[in-house]
Design an enzyme around this catalytic site. Structure first.
Site, PDB file in Angstrom:
ATOM      1  N   CYS A 135      15.726  11.828  60.801  1.00 36.45           N
ATOM      2  CA  CYS A 135      16.172  12.600  62.331  1.00 36.45           C
ATOM      3  C   CYS A 135      17.091  14.183  62.145  1.00 36.45           C
ATOM      4  O   CYS A 135      16.473  14.129  61.399  1.00 36.45           O
ATOM      5  CB  CYS A 135      17.008  11.606  62.844  1.00 36.45           C
ATOM      6  SG  CYS A 135      17.298   9.920  63.217  1.00 36.45           S
ATOM      7  N   ARG A 142      16.457  14.294  70.735  1.00 41.26           N
ATOM      8  CA  ARG A 142      15.742  14.550  69.349  1.00 41.26           C
ATOM      9  C   ARG A 142      14.622  13.474  68.538  1.00 41.26           C
ATOM     10  O   ARG A 142      14.149  13.094  69.690  1.00 41.26           O
ATOM     11  CB  ARG A 142      17.653  13.542  68.578  1.00 41.26           C
ATOM     12  CG  ARG A 142      17.763  12.469  69.649  1.00 41.26           C
ATOM     13  CD  ARG A 142      17.286  11.063  68.351  1.00 41.26           C
ATOM     14  NE  ARG A 142      17.522  10.991  67.350  1.00 41.26           N
ATOM     15  CZ  ARG A 142      18.771   9.991  67.051  1.00 41.26           C
ATOM     16  NH1 ARG A 142      19.051   9.464  67.515  1.00 41.26           N
ATOM     17  NH2 ARG A 142      18.903  10.240  65.453  1.00 41.26           N
TER      18      ARG A 142
END
Length: 347
Positions: A2, A13
């Site tokens: 991520c 994100r």
């Protein structure tokens, strides 16, 4: 894997995985009872919104923000995360990894409050249930002014400042920050020619043939030559940090959020770019979704791998003072706006 970014009052994100766990946007109101395995329950707390897996009525948040503008995200941290054994905490509150986001966002209104509380808790290896083991994580925590990183490793528990407002995955944060020294020369501006700054002075050299009078770069963007473009965690960190330092905010919140998504797009994983082993097969790792949270306005926005249209959910537009979760299923179906689509019979 991520990538998380805090920028100009926004936090968001990319969630990069090889499968989906049925994520939904979940609004938790201020009187929803958070029950913790070891610590005291939270029966009244700040309302929060974010992406979560609804586990039988309990929101397992991937990331979220609360009504005060504090946000937090958990990112994969394999080979480094080392949770404590439950018990023997010497009076500290013991929290499982999946309890950290509601515990912090439920009672803290700023990153400074989180920093001040960093010695009062420990992260322990208590799974939610047997078929949902703990994931190795580290966390980015931020408000509009300050950004922190929480890491729990074999070396101990640390809450440290994050001066670049970016986070990816393993190795630990100090490695990524140290490696940025290799890229301090990058710039969004056209680089200066240092080979033949004055071509005329070299006319007398044997065999000298000037390419042009000014020997200019052949393309814009060459100030960032050397910026990594692969999808490793170290390269995504450098690229996200470069963009975060140089992308200009927009004149409105909507424009700024669009630019935030552009930064996430630059480190996103389209299907087929990254292949990983999963349950004996090779499968593509993709950016399942990207999200952007307006920390001042309370707006949670996201788009998915197959649906690039931005979907927005307003924390303050929901039921923030009740006891029941409000769940907004993820919009995953491809959504294309056709202006002049041909009729079936013409195809």
């Amino acid at each position: 894997m991520c990538t998380a970014i805090q920028w100009n009052g926004y936090f968001g994100r990319n969630l990069d995985l090889w499968c989906s766990y049925g994520e939904s946007v979940v609004l938790t109101p201020g009187r929803f009872p958070f029950r913790f395995r070891c610590g005291e329950d939270l029966r009244e707390h700040y309302a929060m919104i974010g992406m979560a897996h609804d586990a039988d009525g309990y929101p397992l948040y991937y990331e979220a923000m609360n009504e005060k503008g504090l946000a937090m995200a958990g990112l994969h941290f394999p080979g480094n995360a080392c949770y404590d054994v439950p018990g023997g905490g010497n009076g500290k509150t013991e929290l499982a990894p999946w309890e950290l986001i509601p515990w912090m966002l439920g009672q803290f209104s700023s990153a400074e409050e989180v920093r001040e509380a960093c010695g009062s808790f420990r992260v322990v290896n208590t799974p939610f249930q047997d078929d949902l083991p703990n994931t190795p994580l580290h966390w980015m925590i931020a408000d509009r002014d300050q950004c922190l990183v929480l890491e729990v490793t074999a070396a101990g528990h640390s809450v440290t400042a994050n001066p670049v407002g970016v986070m990816t995955n393993s190795p630990a944060m100090d490695y990524h920050l140290h490696r940025l020294q290799e890229y301090v020369h990058l710039s969004p501006k056209t680089p200066e020619n240092r080979f033949f700054p004055h071509p005329g002075k070299a006319q007398g050299l044997p065999g000298f043939v000037p390419m042009t009078d000014s020997f200019q770069p052949y393309s814009g963007g060459m100030g960032a030559v050397g910026l990594p473009g692969d999808w490793s965690s170290a390269s995504r960190f450098v690229k996200a940090a470069y963009l975060r330092a140089n992308v200009l905010p927009g004149g409105t919140a909507d424009v700024s959020m669009a630019r935030f998504f552009h930064m996430l797009d630059a480190v996103a994983m389209p299907a087929g770019a990254v292949i990983v082993p999963y349950k004996g097969e090779e499968v593509p790792e993709i950016t399942v979704y990207a999200c952007c949270m307006d920390l001042a306005g309370g707006l949670y926005c996201y788009k998915t791998h197959e649906n690039s249209r931005i979907t927005a959910v307003d924390l303050h537009g929901g039921h923030t003072d009740g006891t029941e979760l409000t769940i907004y299923p993820m919009e995953t179906k491809t959504d294309i706006r056709y202006l002049n689509r041909r009729r079936e019979e013409d195809v």
